[in-house]
Motif scaffolding. Structure first.
Motif, PDB file in Angstrom:
ATOM      1  N   ASN A 602     -35.512 -37.537  22.871  1.00 36.20           N
ATOM      2  CA  ASN A 602     -34.474 -37.053  23.764  1.00 36.20           C
ATOM      3  C   ASN A 602     -34.893 -37.192  25.222  1.00 36.20           C
ATOM      4  OD1 ASN A 602     -32.156 -35.664  24.737  1.00 36.20           O
ATOM      5  ND2 ASN A 602     -33.354 -33.763  24.834  1.00 36.20           N
ATOM      6  N   VAL A 603     -34.047 -37.874  25.998  1.00 39.38           N
ATOM      7  CA  VAL A 603     -34.240 -37.980  27.441  1.00 39.38           C
ATOM      8  C   VAL A 603     -33.145 -37.144  28.083  1.00 39.38           C
ATOM      9  CG1 VAL A 603     -34.317 -39.528  29.425  1.00 39.38           C
ATOM     10  CG2 VAL A 603     -35.250 -40.269  27.233  1.00 39.38           C
ATOM     11  N   GLY A 604     -33.507 -35.938  28.548  1.00 33.54           N
ATOM     12  CA  GLY A 604     -32.523 -34.984  29.025  1.00 33.54           C
ATOM     13  C   GLY A 604     -32.033 -35.242  30.430  1.00 33.54           C
ATOM     14  N   HIS A 605     -32.737 -36.083  31.181  1.00 36.51           N
ATOM     15  CA  HIS A 605     -32.358 -36.343  32.564  1.00 36.51           C
ATOM     16  C   HIS A 605     -31.918 -37.799  32.726  1.00 36.51           C
ATOM     17  CE1 HIS A 605     -34.148 -32.487  33.501  1.00 36.51           C
ATOM     18  NE2 HIS A 605     -35.272 -32.874  32.921  1.00 36.51           N
ATOM     19  N   GLY A 606     -31.350 -38.088  33.875  1.00 32.04           N
ATOM     20  CA  GLY A 606     -30.932 -39.458  34.172  1.00 32.04           C
ATOM     21  C   GLY A 606     -29.437 -39.533  34.406  1.00 32.04           C
ATOM     22  N   LYS A 607     -28.971 -40.731  34.668  1.00 30.49           N
ATOM     23  CA  LYS A 607     -27.545 -40.933  34.891  1.00 30.49           C
ATOM     24  C   LYS A 607     -27.161 -42.360  34.542  1.00 30.49           C
ATOM     25  CE  LYS A 607     -27.931 -42.228  39.782  1.00 30.49           C
ATOM     26  NZ  LYS A 607     -27.497 -41.934  41.160  1.00 30.49           N
ATOM     27  N   GLU A 608     -25.891 -42.525  34.209  1.00 31.02           N
ATOM     28  CA  GLU A 608     -25.376 -43.870  33.957  1.00 31.02           C
ATOM     29  C   GLU A 608     -25.099 -44.555  35.288  1.00 31.02           C
ATOM     30  OE1 GLU A 608     -21.890 -43.662  31.600  1.00 31.02           O
ATOM     31  OE2 GLU A 608     -22.800 -42.453  30.019  1.00 31.02           O
ATOM     32  N   GLU A 609     -25.514 -45.803  35.370  1.00 29.93           N
ATOM     33  CA  GLU A 609     -25.191 -46.614  36.536  1.00 29.93           C
ATOM     34  C   GLU A 609     -24.514 -47.879  36.052  1.00 29.93           C
ATOM     35  OE1 GLU A 609     -28.548 -47.201  39.204  1.00 29.93           O
ATOM     36  OE2 GLU A 609     -29.601 -45.583  38.169  1.00 29.93           O
ATOM     37  N   PHE A 610     -23.542 -48.347  36.831  1.00 31.96           N
ATOM     38  CA  PHE A 610     -22.808 -49.541  36.437  1.00 31.96           C
ATOM     39  C   PHE A 610     -23.031 -50.625  37.476  1.00 31.96           C
ATOM     40  CE2 PHE A 610     -20.808 -46.159  34.167  1.00 31.96           C
ATOM     41  CZ  PHE A 610     -20.458 -46.724  32.952  1.00 31.96           C
ATOM     42  N   GLY A 611     -23.629 -51.734  37.011  1.00 30.47           N
ATOM     43  CA  GLY A 611     -23.898 -52.849  37.909  1.00 30.47           C
ATOM     44  C   GLY A 611     -22.874 -53.949  37.728  1.00 30.47           C
ATOM     45  N   ASP A 612     -23.329 -55.195  37.909  1.00 31.47           N
ATOM     46  CA  ASP A 612     -22.443 -56.345  37.753  1.00 31.47           C
ATOM     47  C   ASP A 612     -21.904 -56.410  36.326  1.00 31.47           C
ATOM     48  OD1 ASP A 612     -23.001 -56.957  40.327  1.00 31.47           O
ATOM     49  OD2 ASP A 612     -24.565 -58.422  39.864  1.00 31.47           O
ATOM     50  N   GLY A 613     -20.645 -56.723  36.214  1.00 38.93           N
ATOM     51  CA  GLY A 613     -20.044 -56.861  34.889  1.00 38.93           C
ATOM     52  C   GLY A 613     -19.736 -55.531  34.241  1.00 38.93           C
ATOM     53  N   TYR A 614     -19.911 -54.409  34.957  1.00 34.17           N
ATOM     54  CA  TYR A 614     -19.594 -53.073  34.463  1.00 34.17           C
ATOM     55  C   TYR A 614     -20.356 -52.740  33.187  1.00 34.17           C
ATOM     56  CZ  TYR A 614     -15.833 -53.795  37.794  1.00 34.17           C
ATOM     57  OH  TYR A 614     -15.131 -54.076  38.924  1.00 34.17           O
ATOM     58  N   SER A 615     -21.565 -53.245  33.079  1.00 35.83           N
ATOM     59  CA  SER A 615     -22.417 -52.913  31.940  1.00 35.83           C
ATOM     60  C   SER A 615     -23.389 -51.820  32.377  1.00 35.83           C
ATOM     61  CB  SER A 615     -23.189 -54.155  31.483  1.00 35.83           C
ATOM     62  OG  SER A 615     -23.980 -53.850  30.358  1.00 35.83           O
ATOM     63  N   PRO A 616     -23.369 -50.661  31.696  1.00 33.96           N
ATOM     64  CA  PRO A 616     -24.164 -49.527  32.171  1.00 33.96           C
ATOM     65  C   PRO A 616     -25.666 -49.711  31.977  1.00 33.96           C
ATOM     66  CG  PRO A 616     -23.149 -48.999  30.080  1.00 33.96           C
ATOM     67  CD  PRO A 616     -22.603 -50.334  30.486  1.00 33.96           C
ATOM     68  N   LYS A 617     -26.416 -48.982  32.799  1.00 35.69           N
ATOM     69  CA  LYS A 617     -27.854 -48.907  32.657  1.00 35.69           C
ATOM     70  C   LYS A 617     -28.292 -47.483  32.951  1.00 35.69           C
ATOM     71  CE  LYS A 617     -28.761 -50.514  37.393  1.00 35.69           C
ATOM     72  NZ  LYS A 617     -29.463 -51.527  38.229  1.00 35.69           N
ATOM     73  N   ASN A 618     -29.475 -47.113  32.484  1.00 32.68           N
ATOM     74  CA  ASN A 618     -30.019 -45.773  32.669  1.00 32.68           C
ATOM     75  C   ASN A 618     -31.486 -45.936  33.045  1.00 32.68           C
ATOM     76  OD1 ASN A 618     -31.233 -43.212  32.245  1.00 32.68           O
ATOM     77  ND2 ASN A 618     -29.657 -42.658  30.743  1.00 32.68           N
ATOM     78  N   MET A 619     -31.789 -45.784  34.320  1.00 31.97           N
ATOM     79  CA  MET A 619     -33.121 -46.093  34.824  1.00 31.97           C
ATOM     80  C   MET A 619     -34.183 -45.099  34.360  1.00 31.97           C
ATOM     81  SD  MET A 619     -32.600 -48.930  36.167  1.00 31.97           S
ATOM     82  CE  MET A 619     -34.276 -49.201  36.751  1.00 31.97           C
ATOM     83  N   GLU A 621     -34.267 -43.850  31.291  1.00 35.21           N
ATOM     84  CA  GLU A 621     -34.634 -44.423  29.984  1.00 35.21           C
ATOM     85  C   GLU A 621     -35.515 -45.662  30.174  1.00 35.21           C
ATOM     86  OE1 GLU A 621     -31.722 -45.210  27.011  1.00 35.21           O
ATOM     87  OE2 GLU A 621     -30.844 -43.198  27.119  1.00 35.21           O
ATOM     88  N   VAL A 622     -35.211 -46.465  31.181  1.00 40.21           N
ATOM     89  CA  VAL A 622     -36.032 -47.637  31.472  1.00 40.21           C
ATOM     90  C   VAL A 622     -37.467 -47.211  31.758  1.00 40.21           C
ATOM     91  CG1 VAL A 622     -36.428 -49.526  33.101  1.00 40.21           C
ATOM     92  CG2 VAL A 622     -34.111 -49.041  32.307  1.00 40.21           C
ATOM     93  N   ALA A 623     -37.639 -46.137  32.552  1.00 39.99           N
ATOM     94  CA  ALA A 623     -38.979 -45.648  32.885  1.00 39.99           C
ATOM     95  C   ALA A 623     -39.713 -45.165  31.641  1.00 39.99           C
ATOM     96  CB  ALA A 623     -38.876 -44.523  33.913  1.00 39.99           C
ATOM     97  N   VAL A 624     -39.004 -44.440  30.753  1.00 38.86           N
ATOM     98  CA  VAL A 624     -39.618 -43.947  29.515  1.00 38.86           C
ATOM     99  C   VAL A 624     -40.053 -45.108  28.629  1.00 38.86           C
ATOM    100  CG1 VAL A 624     -39.140 -42.718  27.356  1.00 38.86           C
ATOM    101  CG2 VAL A 624     -38.396 -41.744  29.539  1.00 38.86           C
ATOM    102  N   ILE A 625     -39.178 -46.093  28.481  1.00 39.57           N
ATOM    103  CA  ILE A 625     -39.480 -47.251  27.628  1.00 39.57           C
ATOM    104  C   ILE A 625     -40.650 -48.043  28.202  1.00 39.57           C
ATOM    105  CG2 ILE A 625     -38.573 -49.494  26.883  1.00 39.57           C
ATOM    106  CD1 ILE A 625     -35.814 -48.015  26.629  1.00 39.57           C
ATOM    107  N   SER A 626     -40.677 -48.198  29.523  1.00 42.71           N
ATOM    108  CA  SER A 626     -41.779 -48.905  30.165  1.00 42.71           C
ATOM    109  C   SER A 626     -43.112 -48.222  29.883  1.00 42.71           C
ATOM    110  CB  SER A 626     -41.528 -48.988  31.674  1.00 42.71           C
ATOM    111  OG  SER A 626     -42.605 -49.619  32.325  1.00 42.71           O
TER     112      SER A 626
END
Length: 794
Positions: A602-619, A621-626
Motif C-alpha cells: 500500500n502506497v498511501g501518499h501521492g497523486k495522479e498526474e496526467f501527461g501527454d496523451g492523458y495517460s496517468p502516472k504516479n511519481m 509509486e515510481v519512487a517506491v518501485i525504483s
C-alpha cells in the motif's frame, strides 16, 4: 473507422516517424490515356539513406505523407498529401497513388511513414469475397453439435502409430495436453464434416509446447497444415518451439534433416531474424530460397562443387604442377611487360601448403552444401540413405583435414615419401570412395527464378508458418491445397482477421488455441470497441456453445501467486505442477526479505498526474518501485543470483515515468545476472519473469480506476510472475472501486500478504524524498517578489 483512428494517431507522433528523402517525381506513364486516375499516379525516385538509423524503404501497402520539409509537428502536414505505395522495386523506386492531384513544380522532398494498410486491405478483400466463403466458415459459425453427433469416420481411433505416440511420450506431456493432441488427431481424421476444435490454454499451462508437439505429429503424418498467429513475435515463438521439439526427436548426426518440410514465411526485419546466426534460418523461406538458388545454380552449384573436389583429390600432384606453371607464367609475362632482364623470382608454395589450402577451401564448400541440401530440400527429394552417405563423406573429409593439419608442413611431405603415401591411400580408399557415392543430381523441377523456388518450397512443405495477415498469400497456385489450419493465440485475433485464413483452398478443419480471459486484439476506435470489433472467433465460438479442451496444469507460477487468478478467472480448475510447488530460488531469495511470494504494498501518499496523451502516472509509486528494484539488484549482486524482473503497468504514462527514472542504470552494470523489463500490460502478454512488480497508479477518493477495470488486462498482469508478484497501489482507491482489485486487497489481508510501504524505512524515505521534491518544485515555481506585500511579506 479503426483504420482512420490509427491514421489520426500516427499524425500525433509524426515527428518521430520514419522519413525517406525524395530525389524526383514523375507522372507514371504506363496508364491508359482514358483513365481519370492518371493524374494521381506517380513514380518516385528516392535518395539513399545517409545513415543506417535513418534507413526507411517504403513497401507496398504503406501510406506515406509527402511534404516539402521534414515535419516536426502535425501542422507541418498542412495541406495534407497522402500517397499509397502500390509498387516498390526495392531499389529506391516506388509508385504511389496520391490523395489529390499536384503540380510537379511543387517541391516535395520527403515521404513520411504513417501506417501500413496491407492487413486492412487483406481483411477487406476476404470479407467481400462472397464467392469464396468456405463450407468450413459456414459450419463453424453454427451452434456446436459435435457434443451430440457421433462420428463414424474410418480411422476414428486416431492414427496411433508408434511414431506419433513416441513423440507424445518423448515430450513428457501431462494428461490434459496429451488428450488435446489426440483429440486434434481425431478431428483431422474426420472426413464427413468440416469442424473446428478449441484448445483453452490459461497462463503457464504449456500451450506453446502442446502446439509444437501437435505440429510435429502432423509433420510425421504428412498433413498439409498452415499455422497462423496474430503477430510476428507470436509466430516466431511457435516456430522456435517447434524446432526445439523437432531437434529433440532427431538424431544428433543429422538433426536438421526433414526441416525442408517446414517453412516460416514472413518479413525478415519484422520477425527479427538475423542474416547470420538466427536459429530459424533453417526454416525461414527467404533464406531457403537463397540457399536452394545457389545449390542448383547451373554454373556454380552442388554438382560443380562436388566435381571440383573429386577432380582435385584424384590428381593433387597434377593440380600442383599446373599451379606452379601458372605462377611462373604470370611472372614471366609481367617481366616482359616491364622489360626487366634479371632472373624471375617466383613465390611458390610447397606441395603441402598448396594441398592443404585448396582442400580446405573446396571441402568446406562441399560440406556446407551437403548440410544445406538435407536441411532445405523436402524429404521426398532426398532419402535418408543419401543423408547417411553425406554424413559419412563429411566424416571422411574431416579425417583428411586433420591429417593435412598435422603433416602438410613437413618438409618430407612429397611424392615417394611415407607420409605422402599415407595421404594418397587416405583420399583414394576413404575419401574419394565416399564422395563418389553421393548423388550429383536431384529430381527437382527447374528453378530459374526465385518465385519458382518459392512455389517449390511451399508446395512441398507439410507445415507452413505465417502471421494471420500473411495467410492470404498461401493460395492454391503457390502452396497447393491446405488440409488443416492451426491458429495460435487465437483469442488475440479479430474475427475479421480469421476469415482470410479460413478461406484457404481445400481446408477441412481448424484448431484454435487461446484463452478468451486474457487480452483480445487491440482496438483503437471507441465505436469499434463498443461494436465488439476486437472480439475473436475463439470467443464467438465459445458463446455459440462450442466446447473447449482445457489445459489444466500450470508450470509458471508459485502456488501463492496462481491461487488468486485461478480462483477468480478459472474457477479453481487449474492445478499447480510439481515444479512450482518447491522452489530453491524462492528459499534463497525470500530469506530475510520483507515481502513474500505474493504481496500487496500500500502506497498511501501521492497523486495522479496526467501527461501527454492523458495517460496517468504516479511519481510516488515510481519512487517506491525504483527503491525496490535497487534492493533487488543489490541482492542479485551480493548473492551472485540470476534474477529477471518485470515492471508492469496498465498506463503508458507510468511506464515512461519508470523508464525515465531507471534509465539504463542496470542494463550497463548487471550483464547477464540481473535483467529488468519495464512494459505495459498489453506488451507483456505471453511474457514471464522471476519477479513481477505491478504499478496500479490510480489514487483518488471515489474509487475511479478506469483502465484497471478490464478483467482481461488484470488477468494478464497477475499471471506473469514465476516466483514473486508484488502489487503496488493505493488501498483506499482500489478498495472502493468494486473491481477485481478490491477483491485482491481483501484476499491479501486475509492471507497476511498486505504491507504498508511506510512501514519499511527505505521505501518510506524514497516516498518522502519524492514528496519533498514535488513540494520544492511547487515553491520553485512561485516568485517571492510577486507575492502579497512584495519583499516585506516574509
Amino acid at each position: 473507422m479503426e483504420a482512420h483512428t490509427e491514421l489520426f494517431s500516427s499524425f500525433k507522433s509524426v515527428s518521430k516517424s520514419p522519413v525517406v528523402q525524395i530525389r524526383s517525381m514523375e507522372t507514371k506513364m504506363k496508364q491508359s490515356s482514358g483513365s481519370s486516375s492518371n493524374k494521381l499516379v506517380y513514380d518516385i525516385t528516392l535518395k539513399a539513406a545517409e545513415g543506417f538509423s535513418a534507413k526507411y524503404q517504403p513497401k507496398c501497402g504503406d501510406l506515406i505523407a509527402l511534404t516539402t520539409e521534414k515535419p516536426r509537428r502535425i501542422t507541418d502536414l498542412n495541406p495534407l498529401l497522402l500517397g499509397y505505395v502500390f509498387s516498390s522495386d526495392g531499389d529506391l523506386k516506388i509508385s504511389v497513388h496520391l490523395s489529390r492531384s499536384i503540380s510537379l513544380v511543387e517541391n516535395y522532398r520527403f515521404g513520411v511513414f504513417l501506417m501500413t494498410l496491407t492487413t486492412n486491405t487483406r481483411i477487406w478483400n476476404a470479407l467481400h469475397n462472397e464467392a469464396d466463403i468456405s463450407t468450413l466458415i459456414k459450419s463453424v459459425l453454427e451452434a456446436n453439435t459435435l457434443g451430440t453427433e457421433q462420428c463414424f469416420c474410418s480411422g476414428n481411433d486416431v492414427e496411433r502409430s508408434d511414431l506419433v505416440l513416441d513423440i507424445i511420450r518423448s515430450t513428457k506431456l501431462n494428461s490434459s495436453q496429451e488428450a488435446a493432441i489426440l483429440g486434434c488427431l481425431e478431428t483431422r481424421n474426420c472426413i464427413h464434416k468440416n469442424s473446428v476444435k478449441l484448445i483453452w490454454g490459461p497462463p503457464g499451462t504449456g500451450k506453446t509446447k502442446t502446439v509444437a508437439t501437435l505440429l510435429l505429429s502432423f509433420l510425421k503424418l504428412r498433413c498439409k497444415t498452415v499455422v497462423c498467429a496474430p503477430t510476428n513475435t507470436a509466430i516466431v515463438q511457435v516456430a522456435s518451439r517447434l524446432l526445439s521439439v523437432f531437434k529433440e526427436n532427431s538424431s544428433s548426426e543429422h538433426a536438421t534433416y526433414r526441416l525442408g518440410n517446414i517453412v516460416l514465411s514472413g518479413n525478415r526485419d519484422r520477425m527479427g531474424i538475423n542474416k547470420n546466426d538466427h536459429v530459424l534460418l533453417d526454416v525461414f523461406l527467404d533464406e531457403r530460397i537463397g540457399k536452394l538458388g545457389k545449390l542448383f545454380s547451373p554454373f556454380s552449384g552442388w554438382m560443380q562443387r562436388l566435381d571440383s573436389l573429386i577432380q582435385f583429390l584424384e590428381n593433387p600432384e597434377g593440380k600442383y604442377e599446373q599451379h606452379v606453371y601458372e605462377l611462373k607464367e604470370v611472372e614471366r609475362v609481367k617481366e616482359e611487360a616491364e622489360n626487366k632482364k634479371q632472373e624471375v623470382v617466383v613465390n611458390i608454395p610447397t606441395f603441402g601448403e598448396f594441398v592443404k589450402k585448396n582442400f580446405n577451401s573446396l571441402s568446406e564448400e562441399v560440406e556446407t552444401s551437403m548440410v544445406d541440401l538435407y536441411t532445405h530440400l523436402p524429404k521426398s527429394y532426398i532419402s535418408s540413405q543419401d543423408v547417411k552417405k553425406m554424413i559419412a563423406s563429411r566424416q571422411a573429409l574431416k579425417r583428411v583435414r586433420y591429417f593435412l593439419q598435422e603433416n602438410s608442413s613437413r618438409v618430407d611431405f612429397k611424392e615417394g615419401n611415407f607420409k605422402f603415401d599415407c595421404f594418397k591411400r587416405l583420399i583414394s580408399v576413404d575419401c574419394l570412395e565416399a564422395l563418389r557415392l553421393l548423388p550429383k543430381r536431384f529430381e527437382i523441377p527447374d528453378m530459374l527464378e526465385n518465385e519458382d523456388i518459392r512455389k517449390f518450397c511451399l508446395q512441398n512443405a507439410h507445415i507452413i508458418l505465417c502471421t494471420a495477415s500473411g495467410a492470404p498469400e498461401m493460395n492454391p497456385e503457390r502452396t497447393g491445397n491446405i488440409e488443416l489450419l492451426v491458429v495460435d493465440e487465437a483469442a488475440q485475433l479479430k474475427e475479421c482477421e480469421s476469415v482470410a485464413a479460413l478461406q484457404l483452398q481445400g481446408l477441412r478443419h481448424a484448431i484454435l488455441i487461446g484463452d478468451e480471459f486474457q487480452l483480445p486484439a487491440m482496438v483503437h476506435n471507441e465505436m469499434c470497441e463498443k461494436a465488439k470489433f476486437g472480439r475473436s472467433l475463439f470467443e464467438r465460438l465459445v458463446l455459440l456453445g462450442h466446447s473447449k479442451h482445457l489445459l489444466d496444469v500450470q508450470y509458471r507460477m508459485h502456488p501463492s501467486i496462481s491461487r488468486f487468478p485461478n480462483k477468480e478467472f478459472y474457477g479453481g480448475r487449474i492445478k499447480d505442477a510439481a515444479n512450482v510447488q518447491e522452489s530453491i530460488y524462492q528459499k534463497r531469495f525470500l530469506q530475510g526479505n520483507m515481502f513474500g511470494s505474493f504481496s500487496f504494498i500500500n502506497v498511501g501518499h501521492g497523486k495522479e498526474e496526467f501527461g501527454d496523451g492523458y495517460s496517468p502516472k504516479n511519481m510516488v509509486e515510481v519512487a517506491v518501485i525504483s527503491e525496490i528494484i535497487s534492493n533487488l539488484f543489490k541482492v542479485s549482486s551480493e548473492r551472485r543470483m540470476k534474477m529477471s524482473v518485470g515492471v508492469v503497468s496498465p498506463y503508458k504514462g507510468q511506464v515512461r515515468a519508470i523508464q525515465d527514472r531507471i534509465g539504463d542504470k542496470y542494463s550497463s552494470l548487471s550483464g547477464q545476472l540481473f535483467t529488468l523489463n519495464v512494459r505495459s500490460v498489453d506488451g507483456f502478454q505471453g511474457g514471464e519473469e522471476d519477479i513481477i512488480i505491478i504499478s496500479t497508479v490510480r489514487i483518488n477518493g471515489n474509487g475511479q480506476v478506469g483502465f484497471l477495470n478490464n478483467r482481461q488486462r488484470a488477468n494478464v498482469a497477475l499471471t506473469r510472475a514465476r516466483h514473486c508478484l508484488w502489487v503496488i497501489g493505493n488501498e483506499t482507491t482500489l478498495a472502493l472501486s468494486g473491481s477485481i482489485w478490491a477483491k485482491l486487497i481483501s484476499e491479501s489481508r486475509t492471507r497476511g500478504c498486505f504491507y504498508d510501504a511506510a512501514d519499511e524505512k527505505n521505501l518510506r524515505d524514497a516516498m518522502n524524498e519524492d514528496l519533498l521534491e514535488d513540494v520544492s518544485s511547487s515553491f520553485g515555481s512561485l516568485s517571492i517578489r510577486s507575492g502579497y506585500g512584495g519583499r516585506n511579506a516574509w
